[in-house]
Design a protein around this motif. Structure first.
Motif, PDB file in Angstrom:
ATOM      1  N   ARG A   1      41.361  34.712  43.388  1.00 37.48           N
ATOM      2  CA  ARG A   1      41.680  36.146  43.307  1.00 37.48           C
ATOM      3  C   ARG A   1      40.939  36.951  44.376  1.00 37.48           C
ATOM      4  O   ARG A   1      41.579  37.598  45.204  1.00 37.48           O
TER       5      ARG A   1
ATOM      6  N   HIS B   1      37.545  37.903  27.745  1.00 32.73           N
ATOM      7  CA  HIS B   1      38.501  37.640  28.821  1.00 32.73           C
ATOM      8  C   HIS B   1      38.222  36.282  29.447  1.00 32.73           C
ATOM      9  O   HIS B   1      37.085  35.804  29.457  1.00 32.73           O
TER      10      HIS B   1
ATOM     11  N   LEU C   1      37.694  34.233  35.707  1.00 36.38           N
ATOM     12  CA  LEU C   1      38.538  34.613  36.833  1.00 36.38           C
ATOM     13  C   LEU C   1      38.561  33.489  37.869  1.00 36.38           C
ATOM     14  O   LEU C   1      37.527  32.878  38.133  1.00 36.38           O
TER      15      LEU C   1
ATOM     16  N   GLU D   1      43.730  44.471  35.378  1.00 36.61           N
ATOM     17  CA  GLU D   1      44.187  43.250  34.714  1.00 36.61           C
ATOM     18  C   GLU D   1      44.519  42.173  35.724  1.00 36.61           C
ATOM     19  O   GLU D   1      45.054  42.491  36.786  1.00 36.61           O
ATOM     20  N   PRO D   2      44.241  40.924  35.395  1.00 36.87           N
ATOM     21  CA  PRO D   2      43.496  40.494  34.229  1.00 36.87           C
ATOM     22  C   PRO D   2      42.009  40.789  34.393  1.00 36.87           C
ATOM     23  O   PRO D   2      41.422  40.529  35.431  1.00 36.87           O
ATOM     24  N   TYR D   3      41.431  41.375  33.350  1.00 41.02           N
ATOM     25  CA  TYR D   3      40.024  41.746  33.364  1.00 41.02           C
ATOM     26  C   TYR D   3      39.151  40.505  33.208  1.00 41.02           C
ATOM     27  O   TYR D   3      39.608  39.454  32.812  1.00 41.02           O
ATOM     28  N   GLY D   4      37.884  40.695  33.503  1.00 36.76           N
ATOM     29  CA  GLY D   4      36.934  39.618  33.336  1.00 36.76           C
ATOM     30  C   GLY D   4      35.788  39.763  34.314  1.00 36.76           C
ATOM     31  O   GLY D   4      35.775  40.667  35.171  1.00 36.76           O
TER      32      GLY D   4
END
Length: 171
Positions: free
Chosen positions: A23, A16, A19, A162-165
């Protein structure tokens, strides 16, 4: 004041993308103080043992603030050693922040932060260099409650939606 990372590191092992700091920062800004979030502050006792306590914290002007009664273990630990961590589960991302927390006693800042706490339902008023209110957690001890500001050095986010990471941000 803008508190932007000076470096980032992708910790995800599943491919992934890294990030963005925006966020968790934006979630902190929009979800405090209105959402029912519990933050956990980790401090260091004088003998080196860890201490953790749940607190109500708020994100204001790109900084995290939290309170502690003068006689609490958290406040006594921070007076001796300001190093600490703060963890919280936000919508879709678990966040751990590391840095140092220092007491805030500037009257203008206290008034500004008290107003934000009041907007979330805690009736904080500035009194004797800290806060007082008609109610507080039983473990907080007597008022006034000190206000602390976390100066970030590192944060780690692990996305559960989502979005994962997983990413580390250094400040």
């Amino acid at each position: 004041m803008t508190n932007e990372p000076i470096s980032t590191r992708n910790l995800d092992r599943d491919g992934h993308a890294e990030l963005p700091w925006s966020r968790p920062r934006d979630l902190l800004a929009t979800d405090t103080p209105g959402s029912d979030l519990t933050f956990f502050v980790g401090t260091v006792r004088p003998d080196g043992r860890p201490h953790s306590a749940g607190v109500g914290a708020i994100w204001v002007d790109d900084a995290l603030y939290f309170v502690g009664g003068a006689g609490t273990r958290r406040s006594r630990n921070l007076a001796a050693n300001p190093a600490c961590s703060v963890s919280v589960r936000l919508r879709g991302i678990d966040l751990t922040m590391e840095g140092s927390a220092h007491r805030v006693d500037d009257p203008d800042t206290l008034e500004r932060i008290a107003a934000v706490y009041r907007s979330g339902g805690w009736p904080a008023v500035v009194e004797n260099g800290g806060f007082n209110a008609s109610f507080m957690a039983p473990s907080a001890g007597p008022a006034p409650w000190h206000l602390y500001r976390l100066t970030l050095t590192r944060a780690i986010g692990v996305a559960g939606a989502e979005p994962y990471g997983a990413t580390r941000w250094d400040f």
